[in-house]
Scaffold this active site. Structure first.
Site, short mmCIF file in Angstrom:
data_model
loop_
_atom_site.label_atom_id
_atom_site.label_comp_id
_atom_site.label_asym_id
_atom_site.label_seq_id
_atom_site.Cartn_x
_atom_site.Cartn_y
_atom_site.Cartn_z
N CYS A 111 0.79 -1.19 0.24
CA CYS A 111 0.07 0.12 0.21
C CYS A 111 1.06 1.20 0.09
CB CYS A 111 -1.01 -0.07 1.10
SG CYS A 111 -2.33 1.07 0.83
N HIS A 212 -3.85 -4.96 0.78
CA HIS A 212 -3.49 -5.27 1.88
C HIS A 212 -3.52 -6.72 2.23
CE1 HIS A 212 -2.88 -1.29 4.06
NE2 HIS A 212 -3.78 -0.96 2.81
N GLU A 214 -1.76 -8.52 4.00
CA GLU A 214 -2.00 -8.96 5.75
C GLU A 214 -3.41 -9.25 6.19
OE1 GLU A 214 -2.41 -4.43 5.95
OE2 GLU A 214 -1.26 -5.86 4.66
#
Length: 241
Positions: A111, A212, A214
């Site tokens: 990002c 993202h 994660e």
């Protein structure tokens, strides 16, 4: 050993409220789940000797998400909706990335991290995508990730990690790549053609994604790719093609 860049934010703990190094836990757990050892790298003075000393103890670098990159770094006037500048974080992370480039350390940029790398390579950013693209699909706000479809190019390093073709990803960004930086190759795009991922046009392990990963606890492949490349780097071996 994977270095993770952190925020420097006002943090409340019991009766104390002070600025502190802060990073959302999913980044840390994603690295550990992939077999890496996370090392937090809070913003600090970015002297080259300090950066080199830090990187000597690491095998890979993860540039994390967060607030917007200062538009002055790519020669643009600040948009009213661009976040206030964080010069300490910008300077530290730019220095870390350039140090990683010098020693050819594997890098994963997420990002804001992707945007910072693009700026470091001379690229520019759209400062507010709803104006540039006419859609708010990439940031619905309220701390809720949007789910968007990206298309991953076949034959890319990214495709080797997560497969080619359509992929649903977790998005939370109101800025994005305008002009791609030098030595970077777009490897995934969104529906409007916005660059959603890039990698190095050379042999160095540099993967950047605008989404993202994660946030997706069921898919650690990007982190596993970084840890695998870092393991080879630590042994002085050639990086995977």
């Amino acid at each position: 050993m994977i270095g993770l860049t952190t925020y420097l934010e006002l943090v409340t703990q019991d009766v104390w409220q002070e600025r502190g190094a802060f990073l959302p836990e999913p980044y840390v757990t994603s690295v550990t789940a992939a077999g890496g050892i996370p090392v937090l790298l809070p913003p600090q003075p970015a002297a080259e000797d300090v950066v080199d000393a830090v990187l000597e103890r690491l095998d890979g670098l993860l540039l994390t998400g967060g607030l917007d990159v200062d538009p002055a770094l790519y020669g643009a006037e600040r948009h009213p909706l661009t976040d206030p500048a964080r010069p300490d974080r910008d300077a530290w992370e730019l220095a870390l990335f350039r140090g990683a480039e010098r020693c050819r350390m594997p890098v994963l940029a997420i990002c804001r991290g992707l945007q910072l790398v693009n700026v470091a390579r001379g690229g520019t950013l759209h400062q507010h995508l709803p104006e540039a693209l006419g859609t708010e699909r990439y940031c619905v706000g309220g701390g809720q990730y949007a789910i968007n479809e990206v298309t991953v190019d076949s034959g890319s390093r990214l495709a080797e990690l997560i497969g080619p073709g359509e992929l649903d990803v977790h998005s939370y960004h109101h800025q994005g790549i305008e002009r791609l930086g030098e030595g970077l190759v777009a490897t995934a795009r969104g529906q409007e053609g916005l660059v959603q991922a890039f990698e190095s046009d050379g042999d160095d392990y540099l993967v950047g994604v605008q989404w993202h990963p994660e946030a997706n606890t069921e898919d650690r492949r990007l982190f596993e790719g970084l840890v695998a490349a870092a393991s080879m780097f630590s042994l002085g071996s050639a990086l995977p093609a």
